[in-house]
Design a protein around this motif. Structure first.
Motif, PDB file in Angstrom:
ATOM      1  N   LEU A  54       0.833  -1.206   0.000  1.00  0.00           N
ATOM      2  CA  LEU A  54       0.000   0.000   0.000  1.00  0.00           C
ATOM      3  C   LEU A  54       0.861   1.248   0.000  1.00  0.00           C
ATOM      4  CD1 LEU A  54      -2.625   1.573   0.237  1.00  0.00           C
ATOM      5  CD2 LEU A  54      -2.705   0.990   2.663  1.00  0.00           C
ATOM      6  N   LEU A  55       1.902   1.262   0.822  1.00  0.00           N
ATOM      7  CA  LEU A  55       2.826   2.396   0.824  1.00  0.00           C
ATOM      8  C   LEU A  55       3.400   2.628  -0.564  1.00  0.00           C
ATOM      9  CD1 LEU A  55       4.873   4.503   1.914  1.00  0.00           C
ATOM     10  CD2 LEU A  55       6.365   2.583   2.482  1.00  0.00           C
ATOM     11  N   ASN A  56       3.888   1.584  -1.194  1.00  0.00           N
ATOM     12  CA  ASN A  56       4.539   1.744  -2.488  1.00  0.00           C
ATOM     13  C   ASN A  56       3.559   2.140  -3.582  1.00  0.00           C
ATOM     14  OD1 ASN A  56       7.621   1.048  -2.536  1.00  0.00           O
ATOM     15  ND2 ASN A  56       6.704  -0.301  -1.009  1.00  0.00           N
ATOM     16  N   ALA A  57       2.327   1.660  -3.490  1.00  0.00           N
ATOM     17  CA  ALA A  57       1.316   2.096  -4.456  1.00  0.00           C
ATOM     18  C   ALA A  57       1.041   3.589  -4.305  1.00  0.00           C
ATOM     19  CB  ALA A  57       0.034   1.292  -4.264  1.00  0.00           C
ATOM     20  N   ALA A  58       0.923   4.043  -3.059  1.00  0.00           N
ATOM     21  CA  ALA A  58       0.684   5.465  -2.806  1.00  0.00           C
ATOM     22  C   ALA A  58       1.873   6.301  -3.260  1.00  0.00           C
ATOM     23  CB  ALA A  58       0.415   5.698  -1.325  1.00  0.00           C
ATOM     24  N   TYR A  59       3.074   5.837  -2.980  1.00  0.00           N
ATOM     25  CA  TYR A  59       4.287   6.557  -3.362  1.00  0.00           C
ATOM     26  C   TYR A  59       4.397   6.663  -4.882  1.00  0.00           C
ATOM     27  CZ  TYR A  59       9.215   7.904  -3.540  1.00  0.00           C
ATOM     28  OH  TYR A  59      10.400   8.572  -3.792  1.00  0.00           O
ATOM     29  N   GLN A  60       4.154   5.559  -5.568  1.00  0.00           N
ATOM     30  CA  GLN A  60       4.249   5.571  -7.028  1.00  0.00           C
ATOM     31  C   GLN A  60       3.198   6.476  -7.648  1.00  0.00           C
ATOM     32  OE1 GLN A  60       4.334   1.389  -8.367  1.00  0.00           O
ATOM     33  NE2 GLN A  60       5.604   0.975  -6.575  1.00  0.00           N
ATOM     34  N   ASP A  61       2.004   6.500  -7.080  1.00  0.00           N
ATOM     35  CA  ASP A  61       0.973   7.421  -7.562  1.00  0.00           C
ATOM     36  C   ASP A  61       1.456   8.865  -7.520  1.00  0.00           C
ATOM     37  OD1 ASP A  61      -0.928   5.598  -8.266  1.00  0.00           O
ATOM     38  OD2 ASP A  61      -2.317   6.057  -6.631  1.00  0.00           O
ATOM     39  N   MET A  62       2.087   9.237  -6.413  1.00  0.00           N
ATOM     40  CA  MET A  62       2.544  10.617  -6.261  1.00  0.00           C
ATOM     41  C   MET A  62       3.720  10.922  -7.187  1.00  0.00           C
ATOM     42  SD  MET A  62       0.477  12.163  -4.386  1.00  0.00           S
ATOM     43  CE  MET A  62      -0.623  11.125  -5.364  1.00  0.00           C
ATOM     44  N   GLN A  63       4.607   9.976  -7.379  1.00  0.00           N
ATOM     45  CA  GLN A  63       5.710  10.203  -8.299  1.00  0.00           C
ATOM     46  C   GLN A  63       5.190  10.362  -9.724  1.00  0.00           C
ATOM     47  OE1 GLN A  63       8.944  10.722  -7.108  1.00  0.00           O
ATOM     48  NE2 GLN A  63       7.751  10.633  -5.209  1.00  0.00           N
ATOM     49  N   ARG A  64       4.201   9.555 -10.099  1.00  0.00           N
ATOM     50  CA  ARG A  64       3.616   9.685 -11.445  1.00  0.00           C
ATOM     51  C   ARG A  64       2.931  11.038 -11.601  1.00  0.00           C
ATOM     52  NH1 ARG A  64       2.656   3.930 -10.882  1.00  0.00           N
ATOM     53  NH2 ARG A  64       0.648   4.348  -9.854  1.00  0.00           N
ATOM     54  N   TRP A  65       2.274  11.497 -10.536  1.00  0.00           N
ATOM     55  CA  TRP A  65       1.663  12.825 -10.572  1.00  0.00           C
ATOM     56  C   TRP A  65       2.740  13.887 -10.774  1.00  0.00           C
ATOM     57  CZ3 TRP A  65       2.112  17.023  -7.114  1.00  0.00           C
ATOM     58  CH2 TRP A  65       1.203  18.066  -7.322  1.00  0.00           C
ATOM     59  N   GLY A  66       3.858  13.759 -10.057  1.00  0.00           N
ATOM     60  CA  GLY A  66       4.955  14.704 -10.209  1.00  0.00           C
ATOM     61  C   GLY A  66       5.561  14.655 -11.598  1.00  0.00           C
ATOM     62  N   ILE A  67       5.719  13.449 -12.140  1.00  0.00           N
ATOM     63  CA  ILE A  67       6.275  13.280 -13.489  1.00  0.00           C
ATOM     64  C   ILE A  67       5.380  13.960 -14.518  1.00  0.00           C
ATOM     65  CG2 ILE A  67       6.729  11.561 -15.301  1.00  0.00           C
ATOM     66  CD1 ILE A  67       7.535   9.644 -12.903  1.00  0.00           C
ATOM     67  N   ALA A  68       4.063  13.799 -14.363  1.00  0.00           N
ATOM     68  CA  ALA A  68       3.123  14.432 -15.290  1.00  0.00           C
ATOM     69  C   ALA A  68       3.264  15.952 -15.247  1.00  0.00           C
ATOM     70  CB  ALA A  68       1.688  14.016 -14.953  1.00  0.00           C
ATOM     71  N   GLY A  69       3.483  16.499 -14.046  1.00  0.00           N
ATOM     72  CA  GLY A  69       3.663  17.938 -13.920  1.00  0.00           C
ATOM     73  C   GLY A  69       4.930  18.421 -14.603  1.00  0.00           C
ATOM     74  N   VAL A  70       6.013  17.650 -14.454  1.00  0.00           N
ATOM     75  CA  VAL A  70       7.279  18.010 -15.110  1.00  0.00           C
ATOM     76  C   VAL A  70       7.109  17.960 -16.626  1.00  0.00           C
ATOM     77  CG1 VAL A  70       9.680  17.332 -15.471  1.00  0.00           C
ATOM     78  CG2 VAL A  70       8.703  17.289 -13.169  1.00  0.00           C
ATOM     79  N   ARG A  71       6.446  16.921 -17.102  1.00  0.00           N
ATOM     80  CA  ARG A  71       6.228  16.803 -18.553  1.00  0.00           C
ATOM     81  C   ARG A  71       5.379  17.948 -19.082  1.00  0.00           C
ATOM     82  NH1 ARG A  71       4.981  10.286 -18.712  1.00  0.00           N
ATOM     83  NH2 ARG A  71       7.166   9.599 -18.694  1.00  0.00           N
ATOM     84  N   GLU A  72       4.389  18.336 -18.302  1.00  0.00           N
ATOM     85  CA  GLU A  72       3.500  19.424 -18.728  1.00  0.00           C
ATOM     86  C   GLU A  72       4.271  20.721 -18.915  1.00  0.00           C
ATOM     87  OE1 GLU A  72      -0.395  21.932 -17.120  1.00  0.00           O
ATOM     88  OE2 GLU A  72       0.310  20.179 -16.016  1.00  0.00           O
ATOM     89  N   VAL A  73       5.111  21.077 -17.946  1.00  0.00           N
ATOM     90  CA  VAL A  73       5.850  22.336 -18.085  1.00  0.00           C
ATOM     91  C   VAL A  73       6.974  22.207 -19.104  1.00  0.00           C
ATOM     92  CG1 VAL A  73       5.282  23.083 -15.740  1.00  0.00           C
ATOM     93  CG2 VAL A  73       7.433  21.875 -16.135  1.00  0.00           C
ATOM     94  N   SER A  74       7.512  21.003 -19.274  1.00  0.00           N
ATOM     95  CA  SER A  74       8.614  20.810 -20.223  1.00  0.00           C
ATOM     96  C   SER A  74       8.152  20.905 -21.668  1.00  0.00           C
ATOM     97  CB  SER A  74       9.278  19.447 -19.991  1.00  0.00           C
ATOM     98  OG  SER A  74       9.873  19.379 -18.712  1.00  0.00           O
ATOM     99  N   SER A  75       6.894  20.516 -21.912  1.00  0.00           N
ATOM    100  CA  SER A  75       6.399  20.486 -23.282  1.00  0.00           C
ATOM    101  C   SER A  75       5.886  21.835 -23.766  1.00  0.00           C
ATOM    102  CB  SER A  75       5.269  19.457 -23.413  1.00  0.00           C
ATOM    103  OG  SER A  75       4.172  19.820 -22.590  1.00  0.00           O
ATOM    104  N   GLY A  76       5.808  22.799 -22.871  1.00  0.00           N
ATOM    105  CA  GLY A  76       5.316  24.116 -23.264  1.00  0.00           C
ATOM    106  C   GLY A  76       6.309  24.841 -24.161  1.00  0.00           C
ATOM    107  N   THR A  77       5.799  25.725 -24.964  1.00  0.00           N
ATOM    108  CA  THR A  77       6.661  26.523 -25.841  1.00  0.00           C
ATOM    109  C   THR A  77       6.543  27.998 -25.459  1.00  0.00           C
ATOM    110  OG1 THR A  77       4.879  26.735 -27.467  1.00  0.00           O
ATOM    111  CG2 THR A  77       6.420  24.903 -27.765  1.00  0.00           C
TER     112      THR A  77
END
Length: 205
Positions: A54-77
């Motif tokens: 359960l801990l690792n599922a919760a942790y991975q969810d948050m890392q994926r959320w963070g990754i999505a945020g990084v990708r969002e700002v990285s893809s902007g022009t």
């Protein structure tokens, strides 16, 4: 409190985030988790084989959320790397204000021995995304010369400091100190001309 429309799995993940980042992982028992999620203890094991899972599922969810945020700002022009990092930092500050457990699990988790290989890989992916963005800053001339991994650590350390102050209710997401810390995170890695013996460097390597 569980929200309407949440699945049982969602409620368990939310309870895990909140309890693991406040009460602590080892102090949080499965009966406590079940009570917070509003389910029977046995329900946990129908969704996760163990508290560790359960801990690792919760942790991975948050890392994926963070990754999505990084990708969002990285893809902007049309935005500089400094503006993109500031946008990301503000998003994390806002998250710290609305849902402290999320950002604490994203940036402040210290019990790394409890993380499994997929969790470590997710954390590495988040960091690599930030390193790629900061490396782009070096290419555009906005990030100082030096090791990208170091500048990533410097930026993350200062942003994590600010998010924890917001998560602990010492500051709001828009508090001048929080925003000044974001500015300081960028200033710490941004290229600035350096004057040595009367001469000024022309730019980063």
């Amino acid at each position: 409190m569980p929200e309407a429309g949440q699945t049982t799995r969602d409620r368990l993940l939310e309870a895990a985030r909140e309890l693991f980042t406040t009460t602590g992982y080892h102090a949080t028992t499965t009966p406590i988790l079940a009570k917070r999620a509003g389910v029977a203890e046995g329900t946990i094991y129908r969704h996760f084989p163990s508290k560790h899972a359960l801990l690792n599922a919760a942790y991975q969810d948050m890392q994926r959320w963070g990754i999505a945020g990084v990708r969002e700002v990285s893809s902007g022009t049309g935005r500089s790397v400094g503006e993109r990092l500031n946008r990301l930092g503000r998003k994390w500050l806002e998250c710290a204000e609305k849902d402290p457990a999320r950002v604490r699990l994203l940036l402040g988790w210290r019990h790394t021995r409890e993380l499994d290989d997929p969790s470590r890989a997710a954390a590495a992916e988040l960091r690599h995304g930030l390193e790629h963005l900061i490396a782009h800053g070096k290419q555009e001339g906005s990030v100082r010369a030096g090791v990208v991994e170091l500048w990533t650590s410097v930026w993350l350390t200062l942003v994590a400091f600010a998010t924890e102050r917001v998560a602990s209710r010492e500051w709001s997401a828009s508090h001048p100190h929080a925003l000044a810390t974001l500015d300081a995170a960028w200033e710490a890695i941004a290229w600035r001309p350096i004057t040595v013996g009367g001469s000024t460097t022309a730019g980063p390597d």
